[in-house]
Scaffold this active site. Structure first.
Site, PDB file in Angstrom:
ATOM      1  N   ASP A 196      36.717  27.478  41.288  1.00 51.97           N
ATOM      2  CA  ASP A 196      36.395  27.051  42.651  1.00 51.97           C
ATOM      3  C   ASP A 196      37.623  26.343  43.209  1.00 51.97           C
ATOM      4  O   ASP A 196      38.695  26.425  42.632  1.00 51.97           O
ATOM      5  CB  ASP A 196      35.162  26.140  42.639  1.00 51.97           C
ATOM      6  CG  ASP A 196      35.393  24.910  41.767  1.00 51.97           C
ATOM      7  OD1 ASP A 196      34.571  23.990  41.814  1.00 51.97           O
ATOM      8  OD2 ASP A 196      36.415  24.869  41.043  1.00 51.97           O
ATOM      9  N   LYS A 244      37.056  45.580  43.075  1.00 51.82           N
ATOM     10  CA  LYS A 244      38.385  45.123  43.507  1.00 51.82           C
ATOM     11  C   LYS A 244      38.352  44.743  44.983  1.00 51.82           C
ATOM     12  O   LYS A 244      37.877  45.500  45.826  1.00 51.82           O
ATOM     13  CB  LYS A 244      39.428  46.216  43.260  1.00 51.82           C
ATOM     14  CG  LYS A 244      40.849  45.750  43.566  1.00 51.82           C
ATOM     15  CD  LYS A 244      41.878  46.727  43.030  1.00 51.82           C
ATOM     16  CE  LYS A 244      43.291  46.314  43.357  1.00 51.82           C
ATOM     17  NZ  LYS A 244      43.640  44.956  42.856  1.00 51.82           N
ATOM     18  N   SER A 301      52.847  41.988  40.099  1.00 49.42           N
ATOM     19  CA  SER A 301      51.671  42.753  40.543  1.00 49.42           C
ATOM     20  C   SER A 301      50.965  43.385  39.357  1.00 49.42           C
ATOM     21  O   SER A 301      49.785  43.725  39.419  1.00 49.42           O
ATOM     22  CB  SER A 301      52.094  43.848  41.532  1.00 49.42           C
ATOM     23  OG  SER A 301      53.042  44.729  40.924  1.00 49.42           O
ATOM     24  N   HIS A 321      40.886  52.135  41.144  1.00 48.90           N
ATOM     25  CA  HIS A 321      40.440  50.912  40.482  1.00 48.90           C
ATOM     26  C   HIS A 321      38.934  50.801  40.549  1.00 48.90           C
ATOM     27  O   HIS A 321      38.271  51.529  41.306  1.00 48.90           O
ATOM     28  CB  HIS A 321      41.084  49.671  41.117  1.00 48.90           C
ATOM     29  CG  HIS A 321      42.527  49.520  40.766  1.00 48.90           C
ATOM     30  ND1 HIS A 321      43.550  50.086  41.503  1.00 48.90           N
ATOM     31  CD2 HIS A 321      43.134  48.895  39.727  1.00 48.90           C
ATOM     32  CE1 HIS A 321      44.705  49.800  40.946  1.00 48.90           C
ATOM     33  NE2 HIS A 321      44.493  49.087  39.872  1.00 48.90           N
ATOM     34  N   HIS A 322      38.413  49.799  39.816  1.00 48.52           N
ATOM     35  CA  HIS A 322      36.967  49.543  39.752  1.00 48.52           C
ATOM     36  C   HIS A 322      36.439  49.137  41.136  1.00 48.52           C
ATOM     37  O   HIS A 322      37.185  48.711  42.033  1.00 48.52           O
ATOM     38  CB  HIS A 322      36.712  48.424  38.739  1.00 48.52           C
ATOM     39  CG  HIS A 322      37.533  47.197  39.033  1.00 48.52           C
ATOM     40  ND1 HIS A 322      37.085  46.175  39.835  1.00 48.52           N
ATOM     41  CD2 HIS A 322      38.790  46.871  38.669  1.00 48.52           C
ATOM     42  CE1 HIS A 322      38.042  45.255  39.929  1.00 48.52           C
ATOM     43  NE2 HIS A 322      39.075  45.661  39.234  1.00 48.52           N
ATOM     44  N   THR A 361      50.080  46.859  42.502  1.00 49.31           N
ATOM     45  CA  THR A 361      50.940  47.775  41.733  1.00 49.31           C
ATOM     46  C   THR A 361      51.408  48.928  42.612  1.00 49.31           C
ATOM     47  O   THR A 361      52.590  49.288  42.607  1.00 49.31           O
ATOM     48  CB  THR A 361      50.168  48.321  40.522  1.00 49.31           C
ATOM     49  OG1 THR A 361      49.702  47.234  39.736  1.00 49.31           O
ATOM     50  CG2 THR A 361      51.035  49.241  39.684  1.00 49.31           C
TER      51      THR A 361
HETATM   52  N1  LIG Z   1      49.036  41.372  37.854  1.00 50.47           N
HETATM   53  C1  LIG Z   1      48.235  42.036  36.995  1.00 50.47           C
HETATM   54  O1  LIG Z   1      48.664  42.512  35.915  1.00 50.47           O
HETATM   55  C2  LIG Z   1      46.758  42.140  37.337  1.00 50.47           C
HETATM   56  C3  LIG Z   1      45.876  42.796  36.468  1.00 50.47           C
HETATM   57  C4  LIG Z   1      44.499  42.764  36.793  1.00 50.47           C
HETATM   58  C5  LIG Z   1      44.059  42.113  37.943  1.00 50.47           C
HETATM   59  N2  LIG Z   1      44.977  41.528  38.747  1.00 50.47           N
HETATM   60  C6  LIG Z   1      44.578  40.765  39.935  1.00 50.47           C
HETATM   61  O2  LIG Z   1      43.995  39.552  39.480  1.00 50.47           O
HETATM   62  C7  LIG Z   1      43.017  39.104  40.409  1.00 50.47           C
HETATM   63  C8  LIG Z   1      41.726  38.826  39.678  1.00 50.47           C
HETATM   64  O3  LIG Z   1      41.250  40.030  39.112  1.00 50.47           O
HETATM   65  P1  LIG Z   1      39.852  39.995  38.312  1.00 50.47           P
HETATM   66  O4  LIG Z   1      39.487  41.401  37.995  1.00 50.47           O
HETATM   67  O5  LIG Z   1      39.932  38.987  37.224  1.00 50.47           O
HETATM   68  O6  LIG Z   1      38.870  39.451  39.451  1.00 50.47           O
HETATM   69  P2  LIG Z   1      37.490  38.678  39.254  1.00 50.47           P
HETATM   70  O7  LIG Z   1      36.785  38.721  40.582  1.00 50.47           O
HETATM   71  O8  LIG Z   1      36.790  39.158  38.036  1.00 50.47           O
HETATM   72  O9  LIG Z   1      37.953  37.163  38.953  1.00 50.47           O
HETATM   73  C9  LIG Z   1      38.438  36.310  39.956  1.00 50.47           C
HETATM   74  C10 LIG Z   1      37.755  34.967  39.755  1.00 50.47           C
HETATM   75  O10 LIG Z   1      38.306  33.988  40.650  1.00 50.47           O
HETATM   76  C11 LIG Z   1      37.277  33.068  40.910  1.00 50.47           C
HETATM   77  N3  LIG Z   1      37.626  32.242  42.067  1.00 50.47           N
HETATM   78  C12 LIG Z   1      37.106  32.268  43.304  1.00 50.47           C
HETATM   79  N4  LIG Z   1      37.683  31.315  44.070  1.00 50.47           N
HETATM   80  C13 LIG Z   1      38.586  30.699  43.264  1.00 50.47           C
HETATM   81  C14 LIG Z   1      39.505  29.641  43.448  1.00 50.47           C
HETATM   82  N5  LIG Z   1      39.611  29.004  44.635  1.00 50.47           N
HETATM   83  N6  LIG Z   1      40.295  29.276  42.425  1.00 50.47           N
HETATM   84  C15 LIG Z   1      40.184  29.892  41.224  1.00 50.47           C
HETATM   85  N7  LIG Z   1      39.344  30.911  40.984  1.00 50.47           N
HETATM   86  C16 LIG Z   1      38.551  31.289  41.997  1.00 50.47           C
HETATM   87  C17 LIG Z   1      36.036  33.919  41.098  1.00 50.47           C
HETATM   88  O11 LIG Z   1      34.888  33.156  40.876  1.00 50.47           O
HETATM   89  C18 LIG Z   1      36.257  34.998  40.018  1.00 50.47           C
HETATM   90  O12 LIG Z   1      35.552  34.642  38.831  1.00 50.47           O
HETATM   91  C19 LIG Z   1      42.940  40.188  41.493  1.00 50.47           C
HETATM   92  O13 LIG Z   1      43.772  39.817  42.563  1.00 50.47           O
HETATM   93  C20 LIG Z   1      43.553  41.409  40.807  1.00 50.47           C
HETATM   94  O14 LIG Z   1      44.192  42.304  41.713  1.00 50.47           O
HETATM   95  C21 LIG Z   1      46.301  41.532  38.490  1.00 50.47           C
HETATM   96  O1  LIG Z   2      41.782  45.140  38.446  1.00 50.65           O
HETATM   97  C1  LIG Z   2      42.579  44.852  39.370  1.00 50.65           C
HETATM   98  O2  LIG Z   2      42.249  44.311  40.454  1.00 50.65           O
HETATM   99  C2  LIG Z   2      44.024  45.154  39.182  1.00 50.65           C
HETATM  100  N1  LIG Z   2      44.871  44.651  40.061  1.00 50.65           N
HETATM  101  C3  LIG Z   2      46.292  44.748  39.981  1.00 50.65           C
HETATM  102  C4  LIG Z   2      46.829  45.420  41.233  1.00 50.65           C
HETATM  103  O3  LIG Z   2      46.265  45.126  42.332  1.00 50.65           O
HETATM  104  O4  LIG Z   2      47.796  46.181  41.101  1.00 50.65           O
HETATM  105  C5  LIG Z   2      46.769  45.379  38.686  1.00 50.65           C
HETATM  106  C6  LIG Z   2      45.910  46.463  38.211  1.00 50.65           C
HETATM  107  C7  LIG Z   2      44.476  46.000  38.047  1.00 50.65           C
END
Ligand SMILES: NC(=O)c1ccc[n+]([C@@H]2O[C@H](COP(=O)([O-])OP(=O)(O)OC[C@H]3O[C@@H](n4cnc5c(N)ncnc54)[C@H](O)[C@@H]3O)[C@@H](O)[C@H]2O)c1
Ligand SMILES: O=C(O)C1=N[C@H](C(=O)O)CCC1
Length: 239
Positions: free
Chosen positions: A32, A137, A99, A133-134, A144
């Site tokens: 949060d 998202k 990313s 993606h799922h 990426t």
């Molecule tokens: N760079 C990478 O390698 C990579 C890989 C996967 C996902 N991602 C990115 O990571 C992010 C999260 O992905 P995810 O699948 O875990 O999403 P997710 O929705 O499962 O998790 C995000 C979490 O953030 C929480 N949240 C909400 N407000 C918040 C706040 N103010 N501070 C902290 N947390 C808060 C939510 O409750 C949620 O549990 C996305 O932007 C996704 O694109 C990046």
């Molecule tokens: O699950 C996601 O959300 C992911 N986000 C990253 C992106 O936006 O490129 C990396 C891949 C998975």
């Protein structure tokens, strides 16, 4: 290493598993507003942010102001990236954003740059990017896919930008698809009337993203400055 997790969702939980396997301790989990939590820089070695696009900038910069280095993987907030870099420098902190933290995608990024350089003079080929993606998202296109597009643009002076879906002649179209339980698939295609060339990366789980983020945090601990995943993997890519 003592780790704070900013975001405890799909990625936060996977990172926790891998961090603990590597002997680290998760001392704080934030889901949060970060202002609701006490941040003590003496008790946190690195914060790892995988939260949501609208929270990432505040999470990252609040940590800098508490002398806590940050690894951020959250996407969809890059309009504030330069401001975050500026605050990192002002606070003498340390920062890595990527990313995509997976080793495989960072190899894919190098392949993408190389191929884009080879293709830039071959005008019969039109390039596009597809990401899948799922369905949970929040952002589109993926961070990426944006990185892949930016790399191609840097190698080809005829390309000025990218667009989600339909694009002008001098732009790269990015097609974002959402399907149940897809961790992340990216395809770059060069298509001509004679043939088609494509390169593709398929993530089978979130393990690769999470491992890369923890390795980046291990790299960042005790440093000052702004680094990239390429710095983290430099030995690998210099071989
Ligand atoms: N760079 C990478 O390698 C990579 C890989 C996967 C996902 N991602 C990115 O990571 C992010 C999260 O992905 P995810 O699948 O875990 O999403 P997710 O929705 O499962 O998790 C995000 C979490 O953030 C929480 N949240 C909400 N407000 C918040 C706040 N103010 N501070 C902290 N947390 C808060 C939510 O409750 C949620 O549990 C996305 O932007 C996704 O694109 C990046
Ligand atoms: O699950 C996601 O959300 C992911 N986000 C990253 C992106 O936006 O490129 C990396 C891949 C998975």
């Amino acid at each position: 290493m003592k780790i704070a997790l900013l975001g405890y969702g799909r990625m936060g939980k996977t990172i926790e598993e891998i961090a603990e396997q590597r002997g680290h301790e998760v001392v704080l989990k934030v889901s949060d507003d970060i202002d609701n939590h006490e941040l003590d820089g003496s008790k946190i070695d690195v914060a790892i942010d995988f939260s949501i696009p609208k929270a990432a900038f505040k999470n990252i910069t609040t940590c800098f102001k508490h002398n806590i280095p940050v690894v951020s993987g959250t996407t969809g907030w890059l309009d504030n990236y330069e401001k975050a870099r500026k605050i990192c420098k002002e606070e003498d902190s340390a920062f890595i954003y990527a990313s995509n933290f997976s080793l495989g995608v960072n190899v894919f990024f190098e392949l993408n740059k190389k191929l884009a350089g080879m293709m830039q003079g071959l005008e019969d080929y039109k390039v596009d990017i597809e990401e899948i993606h799922h369905t949970q998202k929040l952002d589109a296109p993926s961070g990426t896919a944006i990185t892949l597009a930016q790399q191609i643009i840097e190698e080809n002076s005829k390309l000025k930008g990218w667009q989600l879906d339909d694009a002008d002649e001098d732009e790269i179209p990015i097609y974002a698809k959402r399907e149940e339980n897809v961790p992340g698939t990216h395809t770059v295609t060069y298509d001509s009337p004679i043939d088609s060339i494509e390169i593709k990366h398929t993530a089978k789980s979130r393990q690769g993203f999470a491992l890369g983020a923890v390795v980046a945090a291990e790299y960042l601990k005790g440093k000052q400055g702004i680094f990239t995943m390429k710095d983290v993997l430099s030995e690998l890519f210099n071989n």
